[in-house]
Design an enzyme around this catalytic site. Sequence first.
Site, PDB file in Angstrom:
ATOM      1  N   GLY A 115      36.631  34.052  30.029  1.00 19.70           N
ATOM      2  CA  GLY A 115      36.475  33.730  31.093  1.00 19.70           C
ATOM      3  C   GLY A 115      36.001  32.236  31.234  1.00 19.70           C
ATOM      4  CE  LYS A 169      39.444  39.000  27.548  1.00 19.46           C
ATOM      5  NZ  LYS A 169      38.085  39.725  28.120  1.00 19.46           N
ATOM      6  CB  VAL A 217      39.852  33.604  25.238  1.00 19.55           C
ATOM      7  CG1 VAL A 217      38.999  34.186  24.314  1.00 19.55           C
ATOM      8  CG2 VAL A 217      41.324  33.354  24.874  1.00 19.55           C
TER       9      VAL A 217
HETATM   10  N1  NAP Z   1      39.200  38.883  37.732  1.00 20.25           N
HETATM   11  C1  NAP Z   1      38.470  38.571  36.622  1.00 20.25           C
HETATM   12  O1  NAP Z   1      37.080  38.251  36.777  1.00 20.25           O
HETATM   13  C2  NAP Z   1      39.222  37.792  35.588  1.00 20.25           C
HETATM   14  C3  NAP Z   1      38.602  37.253  34.504  1.00 20.25           C
HETATM   15  C4  NAP Z   1      39.613  36.669  33.452  1.00 20.25           C
HETATM   16  C5  NAP Z   1      41.057  36.642  33.758  1.00 20.25           C
HETATM   17  N2  NAP Z   1      41.542  37.208  34.810  1.00 20.25           N
HETATM   18  C6  NAP Z   1      42.869  37.284  34.753  1.00 20.25           C
HETATM   19  O2  NAP Z   1      43.243  36.561  35.922  1.00 20.25           O
HETATM   20  C7  NAP Z   1      44.521  37.256  36.525  1.00 20.25           C
HETATM   21  C8  NAP Z   1      44.121  37.282  37.816  1.00 20.25           C
HETATM   22  O3  NAP Z   1      43.156  38.506  38.173  1.00 20.25           O
HETATM   23  P1  NAP Z   1      42.717  38.963  39.531  1.00 20.25           P
HETATM   24  O4  NAP Z   1      41.335  39.671  39.273  1.00 20.25           O
HETATM   25  O5  NAP Z   1      42.528  37.724  40.406  1.00 20.25           O
HETATM   26  O6  NAP Z   1      43.822  40.085  40.179  1.00 20.25           O
HETATM   27  P2  NAP Z   1      44.054  40.459  41.430  1.00 20.25           P
HETATM   28  O7  NAP Z   1      42.671  40.395  42.239  1.00 20.25           O
HETATM   29  O8  NAP Z   1      44.667  41.824  41.441  1.00 20.25           O
HETATM   30  O9  NAP Z   1      45.197  39.631  41.949  1.00 20.25           O
HETATM   31  C9  NAP Z   1      46.546  39.367  41.659  1.00 20.25           C
HETATM   32  C10 NAP Z   1      47.065  38.774  42.963  1.00 20.25           C
HETATM   33  O10 NAP Z   1      48.626  38.542  42.571  1.00 20.25           O
HETATM   34  C11 NAP Z   1      49.495  38.797  43.761  1.00 20.25           C
HETATM   35  N3  NAP Z   1      50.591  39.402  43.147  1.00 20.25           N
HETATM   36  C12 NAP Z   1      51.090  40.720  42.600  1.00 20.25           C
HETATM   37  N4  NAP Z   1      52.102  40.671  42.302  1.00 20.25           N
HETATM   38  C13 NAP Z   1      52.879  39.463  42.849  1.00 20.25           C
HETATM   39  C14 NAP Z   1      54.086  39.097  43.020  1.00 20.25           C
HETATM   40  N5  NAP Z   1      55.149  39.803  42.307  1.00 20.25           N
HETATM   41  N6  NAP Z   1      54.540  37.969  43.623  1.00 20.25           N
HETATM   42  C15 NAP Z   1      53.329  37.202  44.130  1.00 20.25           C
HETATM   43  N7  NAP Z   1      52.122  37.695  43.923  1.00 20.25           N
HETATM   44  C16 NAP Z   1      51.941  38.719  43.434  1.00 20.25           C
HETATM   45  C17 NAP Z   1      48.484  39.641  44.501  1.00 20.25           C
HETATM   46  O11 NAP Z   1      48.783  39.595  45.817  1.00 20.25           O
HETATM   47  P3  NAP Z   1      48.382  40.488  47.087  1.00 20.25           P
HETATM   48  O12 NAP Z   1      46.688  39.952  47.084  1.00 20.25           O
HETATM   49  O13 NAP Z   1      49.121  40.213  48.107  1.00 20.25           O
HETATM   50  O14 NAP Z   1      48.332  42.056  46.456  1.00 20.25           O
HETATM   51  C18 NAP Z   1      47.166  39.117  44.376  1.00 20.25           C
HETATM   52  O15 NAP Z   1      47.007  38.022  45.158  1.00 20.25           O
HETATM   53  C19 NAP Z   1      44.941  38.457  35.761  1.00 20.25           C
HETATM   54  O16 NAP Z   1      45.877  37.922  34.707  1.00 20.25           O
HETATM   55  C20 NAP Z   1      43.422  38.796  35.067  1.00 20.25           C
HETATM   56  O17 NAP Z   1      43.617  39.234  33.607  1.00 20.25           O
HETATM   57  C21 NAP Z   1      40.744  37.924  35.773  1.00 20.25           C
END
Ligand code: NAP
Length: 437
Positions: A141, A212, A139
């Site tokens: 960030g 959120k 919630v």
């Molecule tokens: N990005 C933001 O600013 C932000 C802010 C607040 C909250 N969040 C939350 O944080 C979380 C991650 O976000 P993100 O932006 O970092 O996502 P992302 O860049 O899409 O990263 C997802 C990761 O998960 C891996 N993955 C996917 N399926 C998998 C599996 N079955 N087993 C193992 N690894 C797997 C992917 O592997 P590969 O790299 O090999 O594809 C990738 O490394 C989400 O829940 C998002 O809502 C993100």
Amino acid sequence: MKTADDAPLTVHIGVLGCGNVGSALCQILDSEAEAIARTTGIHLRLVAVAVKNSAKSRAWQIPPELLRSDPKEIVADPQIDVIVELIGGTGAAGDLVVEALRSGKTVVTANKDLLADRGTTLYATAKLSNARLYFEAAVGGALPLVRMIQLSMSGEPIQSVIGILNGTTNYILTSMTESGTSFDAALHEAQELGYAEADSSADVQGRDAAAKAAIIARIAFGVPIEIGEIYCEGITNIPQVAFQIAHDLGYVIKLLATVDLDAADAGVVARVHPTLVPISHVLASVGGAYNAVYVRGAWLGECMLYGHGAGARPTASAVLSDILSAARGLPSPERAGRLVKGMLADRSAQFCVVVKGSDRPGVLATVDGLFARHGIAVATIMQYDYENSSRIVLTTRSAGERALSRAIERLNDLDVVDKVEVALRFMELPRDTSAER
Ligand SMILES: NC(=O)c1ccc[n+]([C@@H]2O[C@H](COP(=O)([O-])OP(=O)(O)OC[C@H]3O[C@@H](n4cnc5c(N)ncnc54)[C@H](OP(=O)(O)O)[C@@H]3O)[C@@H](O)[C@H]2O)c1
């Protein structure tokens, strides 16, 4: 977490997912573990990382000895104290988190969708297994909202939590307000700058903010509200004329997620919709992709958090703080209470309704009369000229949600009305309890 009497506390961490946030977290753990140990006395040891595609090049290259091809291996590893879930989504990530909690492991996640969708199961599983679940990053960030509510407001009767919780929509609305940009152009701009994803439907339709709001309902009021029960109106249908009208009335349009108590202080209502915020209010000044959360409590009055609601490093920072909270033995953030779910349909608000239609004499009286027949008192009504066509702009006194919906349906049937372009709620200014403090 292994603690010997005279040895420093060491936390063994397994990370599931090494994308934007995971890479930033691993980078910090890799380069800053010593500095963190010096300031906190807690040694953070990254021992395993799982990804989907191990051949992919990423911001932080995973050392081969840490790489696991199967995330279940990490969940089952007895030497790992804290599982950090950064995969996202409600499928595989959800099953892994449930499995980790079931085995009594501490879980840290940034996954708002998972908490909003399967929160009840996750909490129940954690309780049953005596496991802990932390989700500061889910919630707002980097905003320390969860911890602020859990620790600093633990005895406070919270009355309302109002948030600008989605950077993409706040960027778009700021651009439409300040530069008169169209929705499509502002969205494109946000995508070019990396504030919006290629598929930004969850953002612009308000679903991201609603997830959120569901989490806030639980941590601030102790009420489990499913995401599907949250009234959710996005920003895709706000006509440009509304920004001009808002400005002339002394307001700005913000997408607010509001979770608050009803008049009887018993029912908790969560909703997300574009809202008219007075220009003088502190939330009106939150521009661009920034997030803010404004909390009002019966005793403390009001307070606000402002900062980055997303982004790899700000989010990783919140995840790191959860890992340290786990090491310090802080309980999962949860609030017990006797409150129940309320319904938006039972609430009242003041509205601003913008109608495209004829400017014939007597039209204002016709529209005013229609609202009166629905029991709605009109506060102001005027003809408004915009780009060579006429609008009727009316504001109401406090009106029931149901009555307003019915009045709008009937308004659309009038032959002097082309269409109701938009009905915006004014931000509810909290009850002034300063005399009681
Ligand atoms: N990005 C933001 O600013 C932000 C802010 C607040 C909250 N969040 C939350 O944080 C979380 C991650 O976000 P993100 O932006 O970092 O996502 P992302 O860049 O899409 O990263 C997802 C990761 O998960 C891996 N993955 C996917 N399926 C998998 C599996 N079955 N087993 C193992 N690894 C797997 C992917 O592997 P590969 O790299 O090999 O594809 C990738 O490394 C989400 O829940 C998002 O809502 C993100």
